[in-house]
Scaffold this active site. Structure first.
Site, short mmCIF file in Angstrom:
data_model
loop_
_atom_site.label_atom_id
_atom_site.label_comp_id
_atom_site.label_asym_id
_atom_site.label_seq_id
_atom_site.Cartn_x
_atom_site.Cartn_y
_atom_site.Cartn_z
N VAL A 1 0.92 -1.24 -0.01
CA VAL A 1 0.10 0.01 0.10
C VAL A 1 0.87 1.30 -0.10
O VAL A 1 0.33 2.30 -0.19
CB VAL A 1 -0.93 0.10 1.20
CG1 VAL A 1 -1.99 -1.17 1.33
CG2 VAL A 1 -0.14 0.18 2.74
N LYS B 1 5.91 13.77 -7.21
CA LYS B 1 5.50 14.49 -5.95
C LYS B 1 6.57 15.31 -5.47
O LYS B 1 7.75 15.34 -5.51
CB LYS B 1 5.56 13.04 -4.88
CG LYS B 1 5.36 13.35 -3.53
CD LYS B 1 5.45 12.34 -2.64
CE LYS B 1 5.20 12.84 -1.10
NZ LYS B 1 5.40 11.61 -0.42
#
Length: 496
Positions: A48, A79
């Site tokens: 995850v 990012k």
């Protein structure tokens, strides 16, 4: 080496296993050393953690990975930092950017100059001096500028990636470099008389022998925890979140160049945009919220339709008492876990790999090398732990039992010192190879509502009449430079 390691066995795949295998295949395979990875397709991986920090660029560079290929293979996006919503107060918002705030002048940290002048006209919030913050607001992206005079030279970036695709990508590279993969489920561990691991036995009867075993078996910690009996240091009294639920959703526009962490009454929710989908999840303390309520909260806050069934996970924050015992080294979740609030999981894998290579043993397994590895990894986990605790403890929220607990709890002395030094005169001191640099501490401390009552007196040594226009010019130059950047979505389109 008088008695070199000839067989390295990696237990477990996933991100940790295949990062280790890819690095080992490139740097440890001398033509005589055999590197093997054992994993079972029947055992799922956590997978995850899809947000990274800038240190991943160094890992990819060491492996000779091209950025464009990497983003195509992992369906990744760029990012620039993390937006924190609802952490100081329920309606607060701040940004933790990668890269710098402004420029230091004559050896004085920029944030000290800003603290001295912040009440003056034209100075504005400190985020206006961060090119990553300004770019994130505009959904723009650009790499660091090579000219050190450009404000964009102070920008930095990382990636959002599909962790499953990343592991597959690294597997192909590792196998091309000679790493052998064995499919099978481990049912027993055999030991030498000295307690070292001799071999693992698979469910079909095969034995896999090794000189050095690297445990990437996830939370189970099959070798370090179970076979070697290394204990676990529980940090849940500081980090009470112990559950997570993850679910992907359809892609939404625009694809934002940052992660979002939104606090709720018993933890927080993540949002990680990729090229093909958005990763979402909720982290919470089961003491304050049950699983069904957490899942309902997550599904009610999604901004697009789910594309899979929500997946539930349990964990305990903390680390093993040692990361290296005997001839077993744990890398990744088998050695410790810190919730993904600051996207540090992959970084800790990198640290485990790089420090192991720097202290790579022979079959004598020197205690001094082992102890140094354990000391350095313990310091890495501890300093990141403190940074994560800061987000919870430095809050004004009193709207739920969870926030009342974390706001009033005792915190490690090491974090208390950091907070009080900043509260007095904005001072920040880093120790050894601590991960988070001064701009990160400044962003989070200020964002969490800790305003220094003063500033470092060395800032008064600079002529304010010259300093004030220089700082204003930094602000306007940052805005002008970011205005030249393309939209993040346009950059991603060019990757296809």
């Amino acid at each position: 080496m008088t008695d070199p390691i000839r067989t390295v066995v990696i237990i477990g795949g996933g991100t940790a296993g295949w990062m280790t295998a890819a690095a080992a295949g490139r740097y440890l395979d001398d033509g005589q050393r055999r590197i093997t990875l054992v994993e079972s397709d029947a055992i799922g991986t956590v997978g995850v953690g899809e947000a990274t920090i800038p240190s991943i660029l160094n890992f990819n560079k060491l492996l000779g990975i091209d950025e464009v290929e990497f983003l195509r293979e992992t369906r990744g996006s760029f990012k620039l930092g993390i937006e924190f919503t609802g952490w100081h107060t329920a309606d607060s918002r701040y940004f933790h950017p990668f890269g710098n705030f402004g420029r230091d002048i004559e050896g004085v940290n920029f944030h000290q100059l800003w603290a001295k002048l912040k009440g003056q006209d034209g100075i504005g919030p400190i985020g206006d001096y961060s090119p990553a913050t300004v770019a994130a607001r505009a959904n723009a992206f650009g790499p660091p500028h090579p000219d050190p005079r450009s404000p964009l030279s102070g920008i930095a970036h990382a990636y959002h990636i599909d962790a499953t695709l990343y592991a597959r990508f690294l597997r192909r590279r590792a196998e091309a470099d000679g790493v052998a993969r064995i499919e099978g489920r481990i049912v027993a561990v055999e030991h030498h008389d000295d307690g070292h691991v001799a071999a693992v036995r698979l469910d079909d009867g095969r034995r896999v022998e090794g000189d050095l075993f690297i445990d990437c078996s996830g939370f189970r910690s099959l070798l370090l925890g179970e076979a070697m009996g290394v204990g676990f240091e529980d940090w849940s009294h500081w980090l009470p979140c112990d559950r997570a639920i993850a679910v992907p959703t359809e892609r939404t526009e625009p694809v934002l160049p940052y992660t979002r962490a939104t606090a709720h009454t018993a933890g927080w929710q993540w949002r990680i945009p990729l090229q093909h989908r958005t990763g979402n999840g909720v982290v919470y303390a089961s003491r304050y919220m049950d699983d069904d309520a957490a899942e309902a909260l997550l599904l009610s806050r999604l901004d697009a339709a789910p594309t899979a069934t929500p997946r539930r996970l349990s964990f305990t924050a903390g680390r093993r008492d040692a990361m290296w015992a005997g001839n077993v080294v744990a890398i990744g979740l088998s050695g410790g876990f810190l919730e993904p609030l600051e996207s540090t999981s992959i970084h800790l894998i990198q640290q485990g790999i790089s420090k192991l290579f720097a202290l790579f043993p022979d079959r004598g397994f020197s205690a001094v090398e082992r102890d140094e590895y354990n000391r350095q990894m313990a310091d890495n986990y501890r300093t990141i732990r403190d940074f994560i605790i800061l987000h919870y403890h430095a809050t004004a929220r009193d709207d739920s039992p969870f926030w009342n607990h974390v706001r009033t709890m005792d915190v490690p002395d090491s974090l208390t010192r950091k907070i009080e030094l900043f509260r007095q005169k904005g001072r920040i001191f880093r120790y050894e190879d601590e991960l988070f640099a001064t701009p990160s501490w400044v962003a989070v401390l200020l964002g969490q509502g800790i305003e220094p009552v003063g500033y470092d007196p060395v800032a008064d040594a600079l002529d304010e009449e010259r300093l004030l226009p220089a700082i204003r010019q930094m602000r306007s130059a940052t805005a002008a430079a970011v205005a030249t950047l393309p939209q993040h979505g346009a950059v991603l389109t060019r990757l296809k």
